[in-house]
Design a protein around this motif. Structure first.
Motif, PDB file in Angstrom:
ATOM      1  N   LEU A 131       0.828  -1.209   0.000  1.00 51.47           N
ATOM      2  CA  LEU A 131       0.000   0.000   0.000  1.00 51.47           C
ATOM      3  C   LEU A 131       0.862   1.259   0.000  1.00 51.47           C
ATOM      4  O   LEU A 131       0.565   2.229  -0.720  1.00 51.47           O
ATOM      5  CB  LEU A 131      -0.932   0.006   1.213  1.00 51.47           C
ATOM      6  CG  LEU A 131      -2.047  -1.041   1.229  1.00 51.47           C
ATOM      7  CD1 LEU A 131      -2.786  -1.000   2.556  1.00 51.47           C
ATOM      8  CD2 LEU A 131      -3.012  -0.823   0.082  1.00 51.47           C
ATOM      9  N   ALA A 132       1.909   1.259   0.799  1.00 48.96           N
ATOM     10  CA  ALA A 132       2.787   2.424   0.857  1.00 48.96           C
ATOM     11  C   ALA A 132       3.480   2.654  -0.486  1.00 48.96           C
ATOM     12  O   ALA A 132       3.621   3.797  -0.954  1.00 48.96           O
ATOM     13  CB  ALA A 132       3.822   2.244   1.964  1.00 48.96           C
ATOM     14  N   TRP A 133       3.896   1.581  -1.121  1.00 46.16           N
ATOM     15  CA  TRP A 133       4.574   1.681  -2.425  1.00 46.16           C
ATOM     16  C   TRP A 133       3.613   2.203  -3.487  1.00 46.16           C
ATOM     17  O   TRP A 133       3.954   3.088  -4.283  1.00 46.16           O
ATOM     18  CB  TRP A 133       5.135   0.314  -2.805  1.00 46.16           C
ATOM     19  CG  TRP A 133       6.202   0.320  -3.850  1.00 46.16           C
ATOM     20  CD1 TRP A 133       7.475   0.779  -3.718  1.00 46.16           C
ATOM     21  CD2 TRP A 133       6.087  -0.176  -5.190  1.00 46.16           C
ATOM     22  NE1 TRP A 133       8.171   0.581  -4.894  1.00 46.16           N
ATOM     23  CE2 TRP A 133       7.354   0.005  -5.813  1.00 46.16           C
ATOM     24  CE3 TRP A 133       5.058  -0.770  -5.909  1.00 46.16           C
ATOM     25  CZ2 TRP A 133       7.595  -0.374  -7.124  1.00 46.16           C
ATOM     26  CZ3 TRP A 133       5.294  -1.146  -7.220  1.00 46.16           C
ATOM     27  CH2 TRP A 133       6.553  -0.950  -7.825  1.00 46.16           C
ATOM     28  N   ALA A 134       2.382   1.669  -3.485  1.00 44.73           N
ATOM     29  CA  ALA A 134       1.376   2.122  -4.445  1.00 44.73           C
ATOM     30  C   ALA A 134       0.991   3.574  -4.197  1.00 44.73           C
ATOM     31  O   ALA A 134       0.780   4.347  -5.148  1.00 44.73           O
ATOM     32  CB  ALA A 134       0.144   1.223  -4.371  1.00 44.73           C
ATOM     33  N   SER A 135       0.912   3.975  -2.936  1.00 49.22           N
ATOM     34  CA  SER A 135       0.609   5.369  -2.603  1.00 49.22           C
ATOM     35  C   SER A 135       1.711   6.301  -3.084  1.00 49.22           C
ATOM     36  O   SER A 135       1.446   7.430  -3.528  1.00 49.22           O
ATOM     37  CB  SER A 135       0.419   5.532  -1.097  1.00 49.22           C
ATOM     38  OG  SER A 135      -0.765   4.897  -0.660  1.00 49.22           O
ATOM     39  N   SER A 136       2.947   5.851  -3.006  1.00 48.31           N
ATOM     40  CA  SER A 136       4.061   6.649  -3.516  1.00 48.31           C
ATOM     41  C   SER A 136       3.940   6.845  -5.023  1.00 48.31           C
ATOM     42  O   SER A 136       4.198   7.938  -5.547  1.00 48.31           O
ATOM     43  CB  SER A 136       5.395   5.990  -3.168  1.00 48.31           C
ATOM     44  OG  SER A 136       5.603   5.965  -1.766  1.00 48.31           O
TER      45      SER A 136
END
Length: 294
Positions: free
Chosen positions: A265-270
């Motif tokens: 999720l953090a990677w996709a949000s980035s």
């Protein structure tokens, strides 16, 4: 390498930038106009290939000039288009207004996309080779359901973006592994404005969901686990047109690579945060090295 198959739309985006979107019966003066390849299917395909996956797309474009541009754009991005159909008539278009806050209002004309009513020979064979199948609702629902069922038969993870929001038939929900609505779509599907309440309701129909919350990040909920809220990087947005598609494309790659949910999720949000700092849809999507750097 991770293999993602996208069954979805390809549109030419016709984008007007103005201080604000006009109301009904009103005309406003814009400051800029651009055309660019788009459509939720094309956007997610480009996002996934730039995030580091091998990507194939199933869909349709028209026999017009836009169709040629859309095919060339996908091919230039590195997306396999062997099963992208060309049909007689116009390609799909999206008529977009973007205001000074980066917010958008969109009218989609399906055109060629509306001809994809079922899978053709070879489509299911391709789906069976995938690590994940990405679906949206800009194609006829019959094809979306057929694609999801084909993925389920072959043990392929199905990720559905329920946009444009509409009631989802039980047979589609039964074949969906991960539902990725934004907060407005989640509210439209459930009648519940609160994302946590909407997620709880959605879990009655699908095993897990991720609700995107714009600048507030994303909320993951799965049966038998506690919800996870992951904040998004703080950035100055200039165009949010394809932020959700960027997020979903990158998320599909991260999950297929086996990353833990919070990290994925953090990677996709980035990835989404990078895209909203640039104008356009597919042209604004970041490459893997940029996502890693952020």
């Amino acid at each position: 390498m991770t293999h993602i198959v996208v069954l979805g739309s390809a549109n030419m985006d016709l984008v007007a930038y103005a201080s604000r979107a006009p109301g009904l019966g009103e005309t406003v003066t814009g400051r800029e106009f651009r055309t660019a390849p788009g459509g939720k299917g094309l956007n997610q395909a480009v996002a996934a290939v730039r995030a580091g996956a091998e990507v194939s797309m199933i869909g349709a474009v028209g026999s017009d000039q836009y169709g040629a541009v859309l095919r060339a754009s996908l091919q230039g991005a590195g997306v396999d288009i062997d099963l992208l159909r060309t049909v007689e008539g116009p390609s799909g278009t999206a008529h977009i207004t973007v205001d000074d806050e980066g917010r958008n209002a969109i009218v989609v004309v399906p055109a060629a996309n509306g001809t994809v009513e079922s899978l053709l020979p070879g489509d299911e064979t391709l789906i069976a080779t995938a690590d994940a199948l990405l679906l949206q609702l800009e194609l006829p629902l019959s094809a979306v359901v057929e694609g999801a069922r084909a993925a389920r038969r072959h043990g392929v993870r199905t990720i559905l973006t329920p946009a444009p929001a509409r009631p989802l038939p039980p047979e589609l929900l039964a074949a969906t592994d991960l539902l990725v609505p934004n907060e407005h779509e989640a509210a439209a599907l459930t009648g519940i404005a609160d994302p946590h309440g909407a997620a709880e309701e959605l879990l009655r129909h699908v095993p897990q969901t991720v609700i995107t919350l714009g600048a507030a990040g994303s909320l993951h909920a799965a049966r038998g686990t506690d919800p996870v809220l992951v904040p998004a990087p703080v950035v100055d947005a200039v165009d949010t047109t394809a932020a959700g598609d960027t997020f979903t494309g990158a998320l599909s790659v991260a999950l297929a690579e086996g990353r833990p949910v919070r990290d994925a999720l953090a990677w996709a949000s980035s990835a989404a945060a990078l895209s909203v700092q640039r104008l356009g849809a597919a042209p604004a999507m970041p490459y893997r090295k940029e996502i890693d750097a952020l």
